[in-house]
Write a protein that holds these residues in place. Structure first.
Motif, PDB file in Angstrom:
ATOM      1  N   ALA A   1      12.129  13.337  -1.778  1.00  0.00           N
ATOM      2  CA  ALA A   1      11.343  12.859  -0.663  1.00  0.00           C
ATOM      3  C   ALA A   1      11.944  11.738  -0.403  1.00  0.00           C
ATOM      4  O   ALA A   1      12.989  11.112  -0.811  1.00  0.00           O
ATOM      5  CB  ALA A   1      10.008  12.603  -1.280  1.00  0.00           C
ATOM      6  N   TRP A   2      11.498  11.201   1.041  1.00  0.00           N
ATOM      7  CA  TRP A   2      11.583   9.986   1.417  1.00  0.00           C
ATOM      8  C   TRP A   2      10.534   9.029   1.122  1.00  0.00           C
ATOM      9  O   TRP A   2       9.435   9.226   1.395  1.00  0.00           O
ATOM     10  CB  TRP A   2      12.020  10.179   2.812  1.00  0.00           C
ATOM     11  N   GLU A   3      11.059   7.605   0.853  1.00  0.00           N
ATOM     12  CA  GLU A   3       9.919   6.705   0.869  1.00  0.00           C
ATOM     13  C   GLU A   3      10.467   5.437   1.885  1.00  0.00           C
ATOM     14  O   GLU A   3      11.624   5.176   1.838  1.00  0.00           O
ATOM     15  CB  GLU A   3       9.833   5.823  -0.505  1.00  0.00           C
ATOM     16  N   THR A   4       9.698   5.415   2.924  1.00  0.00           N
ATOM     17  CA  THR A   4      10.063   4.335   3.891  1.00  0.00           C
ATOM     18  C   THR A   4       9.139   3.418   4.001  1.00  0.00           C
ATOM     19  O   THR A   4       7.666   3.485   3.880  1.00  0.00           O
ATOM     20  CB  THR A   4       9.831   5.067   5.326  1.00  0.00           C
ATOM     21  N   ARG A   5       9.431   2.089   3.585  1.00  0.00           N
ATOM     22  CA  ARG A   5       8.617   0.870   3.753  1.00  0.00           C
ATOM     23  C   ARG A   5       8.562   0.195   4.998  1.00  0.00           C
ATOM     24  O   ARG A   5       9.569  -0.094   5.747  1.00  0.00           O
ATOM     25  CB  ARG A   5       9.021  -0.021   2.517  1.00  0.00           C
TER      26      ARG A   5
ATOM     27  N   ALA B   1       4.194   1.638   1.922  1.00  0.00           N
ATOM     28  CA  ALA B   1       5.370   2.507   1.334  1.00  0.00           C
ATOM     29  C   ALA B   1       4.815   4.267   1.722  1.00  0.00           C
ATOM     30  O   ALA B   1       3.810   4.542   1.015  1.00  0.00           O
ATOM     31  CB  ALA B   1       5.502   2.423  -0.036  1.00  0.00           C
ATOM     32  N   LEU B   2       5.356   4.718   2.594  1.00  0.00           N
ATOM     33  CA  LEU B   2       5.026   5.935   3.254  1.00  0.00           C
ATOM     34  C   LEU B   2       5.882   7.021   2.407  1.00  0.00           C
ATOM     35  O   LEU B   2       7.321   6.889   2.667  1.00  0.00           O
ATOM     36  CB  LEU B   2       5.251   5.981   4.680  1.00  0.00           C
ATOM     37  N   ILE B   3       5.533   7.936   1.720  1.00  0.00           N
ATOM     38  CA  ILE B   3       6.403   9.007   1.090  1.00  0.00           C
ATOM     39  C   ILE B   3       6.029  10.436   2.115  1.00  0.00           C
ATOM     40  O   ILE B   3       4.963  10.821   2.260  1.00  0.00           O
ATOM     41  CB  ILE B   3       5.860   9.239  -0.313  1.00  0.00           C
TER      42      ILE B   3
ATOM     43  N   ARG C   1       0.921  -1.258   0.142  1.00  0.00           N
ATOM     44  CA  ARG C   1       0.058   0.090   0.121  1.00  0.00           C
ATOM     45  C   ARG C   1       1.031   1.312  -0.199  1.00  0.00           C
ATOM     46  O   ARG C   1       2.185   1.308   0.715  1.00  0.00           O
ATOM     47  CB  ARG C   1      -0.860  -0.074   1.254  1.00  0.00           C
ATOM     48  N   GLN C   2       0.290   2.351  -0.649  1.00  0.00           N
ATOM     49  CA  GLN C   2       1.399   3.458  -0.682  1.00  0.00           C
ATOM     50  C   GLN C   2       0.522   4.812  -0.053  1.00  0.00           C
ATOM     51  O   GLN C   2      -0.719   4.791  -0.264  1.00  0.00           O
ATOM     52  CB  GLN C   2       1.488   3.822  -2.104  1.00  0.00           C
ATOM     53  N   LEU C   3       1.220   5.539   0.737  1.00  0.00           N
ATOM     54  CA  LEU C   3       0.543   6.774   1.461  1.00  0.00           C
ATOM     55  C   LEU C   3       1.572   8.005   1.294  1.00  0.00           C
ATOM     56  O   LEU C   3       2.510   7.972   1.680  1.00  0.00           O
ATOM     57  CB  LEU C   3       0.237   6.364   2.746  1.00  0.00           C
ATOM     58  N   ASP C   4       1.308   9.073   0.269  1.00  0.00           N
ATOM     59  CA  ASP C   4       2.175   9.823   0.203  1.00  0.00           C
ATOM     60  C   ASP C   4       1.495  10.940   1.064  1.00  0.00           C
ATOM     61  O   ASP C   4       0.303  11.592   0.811  1.00  0.00           O
ATOM     62  CB  ASP C   4       1.836  10.385  -1.349  1.00  0.00           C
TER      63      ASP C   4
END
Length: 80
Positions: A70-74, A40-42, A8-11
């Motif tokens: 930006a940072w993408e933290t999984r 996946a948090l952006i 799942r992705q959340l920006d």
């Protein structure tokens, strides 16, 4: 046969840019994860306090700097 793992992705960059507080939305997404799922948090910055908090709760965290700055933290629920 186990269920397929989900990514799942959340920006939250737009929310932060508007002056909003992303923590409740992030935690709702984290709580919705099933064992083995990944979020996946952006974010516009590395979310160090969040990483420490969730690692303390058994999540794996892999932060990476993106090409756009930006940072993408999984975050992966580690109890699968």
């Amino acid at each position: 046969m186990s269920a397929p793992r989900q990514l799942r992705q959340l920006d939250v960059r737009p929310l932060i840019a508007e002056g909003g507080e992303p923590f409740p939305k992030i935690m709702a997404a984290i709580q919705a994860l099933q064992p083995g799922d990944t979020l996946a948090l952006i974010t516009p910055f590395m979310p160090s306090p969040l990483i420490e908090k969730l690692q303390g709760e058994g999540f794996e965290a892999r932060p990476e700097r993106r090409h756009d700055g930006a940072w993408e933290t999984r975050f992966r629920r580690g109890d699968a």
